[in-house]
Structure formats: structure tokens, C-alpha cells
Design a protein around this motif. Structure first.
Motif, PDB file in Angstrom:
ATOM      1  N   ASN A   1       0.832  -1.211   0.000  1.00 32.73           N
ATOM      2  CA  ASN A   1       0.000   0.000   0.000  1.00 32.73           C
ATOM      3  C   ASN A   1       0.861   1.253   0.000  1.00 32.73           C
ATOM      4  O   ASN A   1       0.609   2.208  -0.746  1.00 32.73           O
ATOM      5  N   GLU A   2       1.880   1.256   0.838  1.00 34.30           N
ATOM      6  CA  GLU A   2       2.762   2.424   0.931  1.00 34.30           C
ATOM      7  C   GLU A   2       3.511   2.663  -0.376  1.00 34.30           C
ATOM      8  O   GLU A   2       3.678   3.815  -0.804  1.00 34.30           O
ATOM      9  N   ASP A   3       3.944   1.572  -1.006  1.00 31.92           N
ATOM     10  CA  ASP A   3       4.652   1.700  -2.281  1.00 31.92           C
ATOM     11  C   ASP A   3       3.753   2.353  -3.335  1.00 31.92           C
ATOM     12  O   ASP A   3       4.182   3.265  -4.055  1.00 31.92           O
ATOM     13  N   LEU A   4       2.513   1.888  -3.438  1.00 29.18           N
ATOM     14  CA  LEU A   4       1.580   2.447  -4.415  1.00 29.18           C
ATOM     15  C   LEU A   4       1.283   3.917  -4.124  1.00 29.18           C
ATOM     16  O   LEU A   4       1.282   4.757  -5.033  1.00 29.18           O
ATOM     17  N   GLU A   5       1.040   4.233  -2.864  1.00 26.95           N
ATOM     18  CA  GLU A   5       0.703   5.599  -2.486  1.00 26.95           C
ATOM     19  C   GLU A   5       1.874   6.550  -2.737  1.00 26.95           C
ATOM     20  O   GLU A   5       1.685   7.685  -3.183  1.00 26.95           O
ATOM     21  N   THR A   6       3.090   6.073  -2.482  1.00 29.49           N
ATOM     22  CA  THR A   6       4.275   6.895  -2.724  1.00 29.49           C
ATOM     23  C   THR A   6       4.414   7.221  -4.208  1.00 29.49           C
ATOM     24  O   THR A   6       4.677   8.373  -4.588  1.00 29.49           O
ATOM     25  N   VAL A   7       4.226   6.216  -5.051  1.00 29.85           N
ATOM     26  CA  VAL A   7       4.335   6.427  -6.496  1.00 29.85           C
ATOM     27  C   VAL A   7       3.258   7.407  -6.972  1.00 29.85           C
ATOM     28  O   VAL A   7       3.535   8.326  -7.758  1.00 29.85           O
ATOM     29  N   ILE A   8       2.039   7.221  -6.496  1.00 31.92           N
ATOM     30  CA  ILE A   8       0.936   8.094  -6.913  1.00 31.92           C
ATOM     31  C   ILE A   8       1.207   9.536  -6.488  1.00 31.92           C
ATOM     32  O   ILE A   8       0.979  10.483  -7.243  1.00 31.92           O
ATOM     33  N   ASN A   9       1.713   9.713  -5.278  1.00 35.23           N
ATOM     34  CA  ASN A   9       2.034  11.070  -4.801  1.00 35.23           C
ATOM     35  C   ASN A   9       3.110  11.719  -5.671  1.00 35.23           C
ATOM     36  O   ASN A   9       3.065  12.937  -5.926  1.00 35.23           O
ATOM     37  N   HIS A  10       4.072  10.932  -6.124  1.00 40.91           N
ATOM     38  CA  HIS A  10       5.106  11.472  -6.992  1.00 40.91           C
ATOM     39  C   HIS A  10       4.536  11.839  -8.369  1.00 40.91           C
ATOM     40  O   HIS A  10       4.974  12.826  -8.981  1.00 40.91           O
TER      41      HIS A  10
ATOM     42  N   CYS B   1       7.997   1.897 -10.397  1.00 39.90           N
ATOM     43  CA  CYS B   1       6.960   1.020 -10.944  1.00 39.90           C
ATOM     44  C   CYS B   1       7.554  -0.328 -11.357  1.00 39.90           C
ATOM     45  O   CYS B   1       6.947  -1.389 -11.119  1.00 39.90           O
ATOM     46  N   SER B   2       8.737  -0.300 -11.946  1.00 42.98           N
ATOM     47  CA  SER B   2       9.411  -1.552 -12.331  1.00 42.98           C
ATOM     48  C   SER B   2       9.726  -2.387 -11.099  1.00 42.98           C
ATOM     49  O   SER B   2       9.579  -3.617 -11.111  1.00 42.98           O
ATOM     50  N   ARG B   3      10.149  -1.712 -10.030  1.00 43.68           N
ATOM     51  CA  ARG B   3      10.470  -2.420  -8.787  1.00 43.68           C
ATOM     52  C   ARG B   3       9.219  -3.064  -8.199  1.00 43.68           C
ATOM     53  O   ARG B   3       9.253  -4.216  -7.733  1.00 43.68           O
ATOM     54  N   ILE B   4       8.100  -2.334  -8.221  1.00 40.01           N
ATOM     55  CA  ILE B   4       6.842  -2.876  -7.680  1.00 40.01           C
ATOM     56  C   ILE B   4       6.397  -4.091  -8.482  1.00 40.01           C
ATOM     57  O   ILE B   4       5.963  -5.104  -7.926  1.00 40.01           O
ATOM     58  N   ILE B   5       6.499  -4.005  -9.801  1.00 36.69           N
ATOM     59  CA  ILE B   5       6.096  -5.137 -10.650  1.00 36.69           C
ATOM     60  C   ILE B   5       6.957  -6.361 -10.355  1.00 36.69           C
ATOM     61  O   ILE B   5       6.447  -7.487 -10.217  1.00 36.69           O
ATOM     62  N   ALA B   6       8.272  -6.149 -10.233  1.00 34.63           N
ATOM     63  CA  ALA B   6       9.188  -7.271  -9.989  1.00 34.63           C
ATOM     64  C   ALA B   6       8.982  -7.867  -8.601  1.00 34.63           C
ATOM     65  O   ALA B   6       9.007  -9.099  -8.429  1.00 34.63           O
ATOM     66  N   LYS B   7       8.757  -7.016  -7.605  1.00 34.42           N
ATOM     67  CA  LYS B   7       8.690  -7.479  -6.218  1.00 34.42           C
ATOM     68  C   LYS B   7       7.299  -7.962  -5.825  1.00 34.42           C
ATOM     69  O   LYS B   7       7.156  -8.970  -5.116  1.00 34.42           O
TER      70      LYS B   7
END
Length: 233
Positions: free
Chosen positions: A15-24, A72-78
Motif C-alpha cells: 500500500n505504501e509503495d503504491l501511495e508513494t508512487v501516486i504522490n510522486h 513502478c518496475s520495482r513494484i512489478i518485480a517485487k
């Protein structure tokens, strides 16, 4: 976060990863909006210092794109997201590409803003200002639709591009007429034409982002889809 309604996951870190990306993405969008606004102002007011500021800040947009793309690439891989999560990541990756290109178009306008125009030619720039304000408003509404991932808002903004195209075509006719009447003005008017073309392309980029929003919400690709078919989805 209370903007995009992302689904909750067992992993709080996801959740934090997604929210961080969206904020950026939101921060990047805000910077792109400011760059466009400043480039239009620099053009109309012959503000060379402001034009230089736009050119100096373009690297920030590029840095945002690289950082968000890597995240985004990191999220997809992880995380190996699926369904709505994967659509969201794909929509973000495509959106930042178009935002970066909007930044490039703003840079082109800032370059033209540093050129010299006669008083009569500056009067023609007022028509360019009208087109610029229409495109800026379209970008603002696009970013707002992205913030809320609002399908209906995105569809309405998507349809605004036809208005931008009509304004662009009307301005081009005026500029062509002016060049025919005064061939000596051709070099300067060509610069205005490049700026008008940049603005028209920004409208197309906004339309693309709206299609990514609609794809995320509905899970359907809307490229080359007529307005009537969009309404029936």
C-alpha cells in the motif's frame, strides 16, 4: 491518502509503495502544469527571464519520470501485481511518459519566448494565448481526473480535444494569412506556428492520459474509440 481509491492489501508495504508512487505522479503533474503556465506567460509577456527559468527546470520533470518508472518496475518485480493493481501501474507508467513530453512541449514554447517579435506580431500572440489557456485548462482537468481516477471526468476532458483542434486550426489560418500579406514576417511567424503546434500536441497528450484513466477504471482500452462508444461502456 484519499485521492485514488486503491485496494487494500495484506502487505502494508505494498500500500505504501503504491501511495508513494501516486504522490510522486501528482507532484510531477503539478510541476508540468507550472512549466506550461510559465512558458505561456513568458511568450505573451516577452519575459526572457521566465523563459530561462522554464528551460532550467525541465530536468526536474525528467528526473521525476526516471524515478517513477524505476519505482513502478520495482513494484512489478517485487509484488507481481494483478488485475486492478497492474492496470494502475501501467496507467502510471504511460501517464508519466506523456507528462514528460508535455514538459518538452513547454520547453519548446519557452525557447520561442526568447525570440524578438514586432508589435504587430505580438498582437497575433494574443490569439496564441487563448489557445494556450484552453490547453492549460485541459491539462488541469486531466490531472484532476487522474487524482480521482474519475471515468466520467476523464471522458469529458477527452472530448475537449476537438475544441482545442478547432482553435488550433483557426489560429493557423490567421497566421498563414499574415505570412502571405507580409512575407518578411515568415521567420517570426513560423516560430509562433511551432508554439501553436506544441500546444495542440499537449492537448493530444492530455487525451492520452484520459484514456489511461478510463483503462484503469473499466479495464478496457479506449484508443481509437468514438465518443458514442465511450458513453455506452
Amino acid at each position: 491518502m484519499d485521492t485514488i481509491n486503491i485496494s487494500r492489501h495484506i502487505s502494508g508495504q505494498f500500500n505504501e509503495d503504491l501511495e508513494t508512487v501516486i504522490n510522486h505522479v501528482m507532484s510531477m503533474g503539478g510541476l508540468v502544469e507550472k512549466q506550461l503556465q510559465d512558458s505561456i506567460t513568458a511568450m505573451i509577456e516577452a519575459d526572457e527571464d521566465l523563459a530561462k527559468e522554464v528551460l532550467k527546470n525541465d530536468y526536474k520533470i525528467n528526473e521525476f519520470e526516471v524515478y517513477i518508472d524505476e519505482e513502478c518496475s520495482r513494484i512489478i518485480a517485487k509484488r507481481q501485481p494483478a488485475a486492478g493493481d497492474l492496470r494502475l501501474i501501467m496507467a502510471i507508467i504511460k501517464t508519466i511518459t506523456d507528462l514528460e513530453r508535455i514538459g518538452d512541449e513547454a520547453e519548446k514554447i519557452a525557447n520561442v519566448a526568447q525570440e524578438s517579435f514586432s508589435k504587430e506580431q505580438r498582437d497575433l500572440l494574443l490569439n496564441l494565448e487563448n489557445l494556450g489557456n484552453s490547453v492549460l485548462k485541459m491539462l488541469q482537468k486531466t490531472l484532476d481526473a487522474f487524482t480521482r481516477m474519475d471515468f466520467d471526468a476523464a471522458m469529458k476532458v477527452h472530448q475537449r480535444d476537438s475544441k482545442i483542434d478547432r482553435e488550433y486550426e483557426a489560429l493557423m489560418r490567421q497566421l498563414m494569412t499574415y505570412m502571405m500579406e507580409d512575407p518578411r514576417s515568415i521567420p517570426q511567424i513560423m516560430s509562433v506556428i511551432w508554439s501553436a503546434r506544441a500546444l495542440e500536441r499537449i492537448g493530444d497528450r492530455c487525451q492520452n492520459i484520459c484514456e489511461y484513466i478510463m483503462y484503469f477504471v473499466k479495464g478496457k482500452v479506449f484508443r481509437h474509440t468514438s465518443p458514442e462508444d465511450m458513453k455506452n461502456v
